[in-house]
Design a protein around this motif. Structure first.
Motif, PDB file in Angstrom:
ATOM      1  N   ALA A  38       0.856  -1.225  -0.139  1.00 14.45           N
ATOM      2  CA  ALA A  38       0.011  -0.037   0.069  1.00 14.45           C
ATOM      3  C   ALA A  38       0.861   1.215  -0.036  1.00 14.45           C
ATOM      4  CB  ALA A  38      -0.866   0.068   1.492  1.00 14.45           C
ATOM      5  N   ALA A  39       0.422   2.305  -0.313  1.00 16.70           N
ATOM      6  CA  ALA A  39       1.186   3.560  -0.421  1.00 16.70           C
ATOM      7  C   ALA A  39       0.076   4.669   0.098  1.00 16.70           C
ATOM      8  CB  ALA A  39       1.916   3.700  -1.597  1.00 16.70           C
ATOM      9  N   ILE A  40       0.502   5.866   0.384  1.00 18.48           N
ATOM     10  CA  ILE A  40      -0.559   7.159   0.617  1.00 18.48           C
ATOM     11  C   ILE A  40       0.235   8.079   0.013  1.00 18.48           C
ATOM     12  CG2 ILE A  40      -1.222   8.706   2.250  1.00 18.48           C
ATOM     13  CD1 ILE A  40      -1.917   6.516   4.119  1.00 18.48           C
ATOM     14  N   VAL A  41      -0.386   8.795  -1.082  1.00 18.06           N
ATOM     15  CA  VAL A  41       0.334  10.097  -1.652  1.00 18.06           C
ATOM     16  C   VAL A  41      -0.792  11.235  -1.253  1.00 18.06           C
ATOM     17  CG1 VAL A  41       1.169   8.698  -3.465  1.00 18.06           C
ATOM     18  CG2 VAL A  41      -1.071   9.751  -3.768  1.00 18.06           C
ATOM     19  N   ILE A  42       0.082  12.319  -1.007  1.00 15.75           N
ATOM     20  CA  ILE A  42      -0.658  13.565  -0.691  1.00 15.75           C
ATOM     21  C   ILE A  42      -0.428  14.566  -1.870  1.00 15.75           C
ATOM     22  CG2 ILE A  42      -0.948  15.547   0.809  1.00 15.75           C
ATOM     23  CD1 ILE A  42      -1.695  12.925   1.861  1.00 15.75           C
ATOM     24  N   ASP A  43      -1.812  15.180  -2.333  1.00 15.66           N
ATOM     25  CA  ASP A  43      -1.737  16.251  -3.407  1.00 15.66           C
ATOM     26  C   ASP A  43      -1.051  17.555  -2.835  1.00 15.66           C
ATOM     27  OD1 ASP A  43      -2.177  17.318  -6.073  1.00 15.66           O
ATOM     28  OD2 ASP A  43      -4.117  17.771  -5.658  1.00 15.66           O
ATOM     29  N   GLU A  44       0.046  17.828  -3.292  1.00 16.71           N
ATOM     30  CA  GLU A  44       0.795  19.144  -2.760  1.00 16.71           C
ATOM     31  C   GLU A  44       0.654  20.035  -3.778  1.00 16.71           C
ATOM     32  OE1 GLU A  44       4.485  18.468  -1.327  1.00 16.71           O
ATOM     33  OE2 GLU A  44       4.208  16.564  -0.254  1.00 16.71           O
ATOM     34  N   HIS A  45       0.626  21.369  -3.342  1.00 19.58           N
ATOM     35  CA  HIS A  45       0.539  22.463  -4.167  1.00 19.58           C
ATOM     36  C   HIS A  45       1.522  22.723  -5.065  1.00 19.58           C
ATOM     37  CE1 HIS A  45      -1.173  26.207  -5.408  1.00 19.58           C
ATOM     38  NE2 HIS A  45      -0.149  27.165  -5.149  1.00 19.58           N
ATOM     39  N   HIS A  46       1.435  22.698  -6.472  1.00 18.70           N
ATOM     40  CA  HIS A  46       2.397  22.891  -7.806  1.00 18.70           C
ATOM     41  C   HIS A  46       2.910  21.458  -7.530  1.00 18.70           C
ATOM     42  CE1 HIS A  46       1.596  26.987  -8.148  1.00 18.70           C
ATOM     43  NE2 HIS A  46       2.101  27.383  -7.027  1.00 18.70           N
ATOM     44  N   ALA A  47       3.376  20.741  -6.633  1.00 14.68           N
ATOM     45  CA  ALA A  47       4.219  19.683  -6.876  1.00 14.68           C
ATOM     46  C   ALA A  47       3.357  18.264  -7.359  1.00 14.68           C
ATOM     47  CB  ALA A  47       4.932  19.323  -5.627  1.00 14.68           C
ATOM     48  N   GLY A  48       2.122  18.521  -7.180  1.00 13.41           N
ATOM     49  CA  GLY A  48       1.210  17.306  -7.416  1.00 13.41           C
ATOM     50  C   GLY A  48       1.197  16.205  -6.382  1.00 13.41           C
ATOM     51  N   VAL A  49       0.893  15.033  -6.866  1.00 16.58           N
ATOM     52  CA  VAL A  49       0.963  13.927  -5.895  1.00 16.58           C
ATOM     53  C   VAL A  49       2.402  13.281  -5.684  1.00 16.58           C
ATOM     54  CG1 VAL A  49      -1.352  13.182  -6.651  1.00 16.58           C
ATOM     55  CG2 VAL A  49       0.561  12.215  -7.797  1.00 16.58           C
ATOM     56  N   GLN A  50       2.686  13.360  -4.252  1.00 19.88           N
ATOM     57  CA  GLN A  50       3.959  12.793  -3.735  1.00 19.88           C
ATOM     58  C   GLN A  50       3.798  11.988  -2.820  1.00 19.88           C
ATOM     59  OE1 GLN A  50       6.817  13.940  -4.916  1.00 19.88           O
ATOM     60  NE2 GLN A  50       5.514  15.443  -6.431  1.00 19.88           N
ATOM     61  N   PRO A  51       4.602  10.873  -2.797  1.00 22.57           N
ATOM     62  CA  PRO A  51       4.413   9.612  -1.863  1.00 22.57           C
ATOM     63  C   PRO A  51       4.771  10.201  -0.506  1.00 22.57           C
ATOM     64  CG  PRO A  51       6.174   9.391  -3.160  1.00 22.57           C
ATOM     65  CD  PRO A  51       5.421  10.609  -3.741  1.00 22.57           C
ATOM     66  N   TRP A  52       3.786  10.163   0.552  1.00 20.04           N
ATOM     67  CA  TRP A  52       4.354  10.070   1.723  1.00 20.04           C
ATOM     68  C   TRP A  52       4.655   8.910   2.673  1.00 20.04           C
ATOM     69  CZ3 TRP A  52       2.241  14.744   5.372  1.00 20.04           C
ATOM     70  CH2 TRP A  52       2.381  15.784   4.613  1.00 20.04           C
ATOM     71  N   PHE A  53       4.189   7.859   2.183  1.00 18.76           N
ATOM     72  CA  PHE A  53       4.718   6.734   2.720  1.00 18.76           C
ATOM     73  C   PHE A  53       4.393   5.294   1.820  1.00 18.76           C
ATOM     74  CE2 PHE A  53       5.398   2.897   5.288  1.00 18.76           C
ATOM     75  CZ  PHE A  53       6.423   3.176   5.937  1.00 18.76           C
ATOM     76  N   THR A  54       5.206   4.522   1.715  1.00 18.22           N
ATOM     77  CA  THR A  54       4.983   3.334   1.129  1.00 18.22           C
ATOM     78  C   THR A  54       5.452   1.947   1.668  1.00 18.22           C
ATOM     79  OG1 THR A  54       7.105   3.294  -0.246  1.00 18.22           O
ATOM     80  CG2 THR A  54       5.243   4.485  -1.359  1.00 18.22           C
TER      81      THR A  54
END
Length: 236
Positions: A38-54
């Protein structure tokens, strides 16, 4: 106790056992759902989706590709607010050409589904669930995954709203807001690109992503090199 109440109890127990936060949530998903990673990605302003943990290196490879090329299941899930299934990561076809090309260099295989983390029109990111065998998720697993995604969204909202429901489960809210070092480096690198090239903020992120894609690097690797001053972006 209903099926979903039982699932909630199992998930929150596994979440606490895993230390809480985004990392604990990923591990809890693997424990309570019939998925292997599993992985959780967060949608960050300008940077788009970024993995916060896998949960493992295979998922990390897939998420690094999505973050670098700016396309893939999680990107679409955040954009549409709907689950986006992939029946076989080894046979993506032409839906996401950049994602498919870059993914060919990883060990990714099997099925994946991106569950949006959303509340109404607000999109926080996505929960990506992986199975080693290709194929679609069955109905009960899909509904369970959506329920877990809602629980994770509730925790993200709680962490960002400290004065929320006092009766909610007490889990360390700070862990849900702890941005990974790689993600921080991307934003720092973008700021340096703005200063070096006199570009706009959105253009700075686009230049970082283009450099990564063109040189076979991940966005995080390029950002680290920019911060370390091994890569410099000139004007023009």
């Amino acid at each position: 106790m209903t099926r979903f109440e039982h699932l909630s109890e199992r998930f929150l127990t596994a979440l606490r056992a895993g230390g809480g936060g985004v990392a604990g949530a990923c591990h809890a998903c693997v424990r309570v759902l019939p998925v292997q990673r599993a992985a959780i990605v967060i949608d960050e302003h300008h940077a788009g989706v970024q993995p916060w943990f896998t949960s493992d290196e295979v998922a990390a490879g897939v998420e690094a590709v999505q973050a670098t090329v700016g396309e893939g299941p999680a990107v679409d899930a955040v954009a549409t607010g709907l689950p986006v299934p992939v029946t076989d990561l080894a046979g993506l076809g032409g839906r996401w050409p950049g994602f498919a090309d870059a993914l060919a260099g990883t060990r990714a295989s099997g099925a994946m589904i991106a569950m949006p983390l959303r509340l109404g029109a607000i999109r926080f990111g996505a929960l990506d669930l992986y199975r080693e065998a290709p194929g679609r998720l069955d109905g009960p697993t899909l509904s369970a995954g959506l329920h877990i995604a809602d629980l994770i969204t509730a925790q993200l909202i709680r962490a960002r709203t400290p004065l929320g429901d006092a009766a909610a489960p007490v889990i360390d809210d700070a862990l849900w807001l702890e941005q990974p070092l790689a993600s921080r480096a991307i934003h720092q690198a973008a700021g340096m690109v703005v200063a070096q090239s006199n570009s706009t903020v959105p253009d700075a992120y686009a230049r970082l992503r283009a450099y990564a894609f063109g040189h076979g690097m991940s966005l995080a690797e390029v950002a680290a090199a920019v911060v370390a001053r091994r890569i410099r972006f000139e004007a023009g």
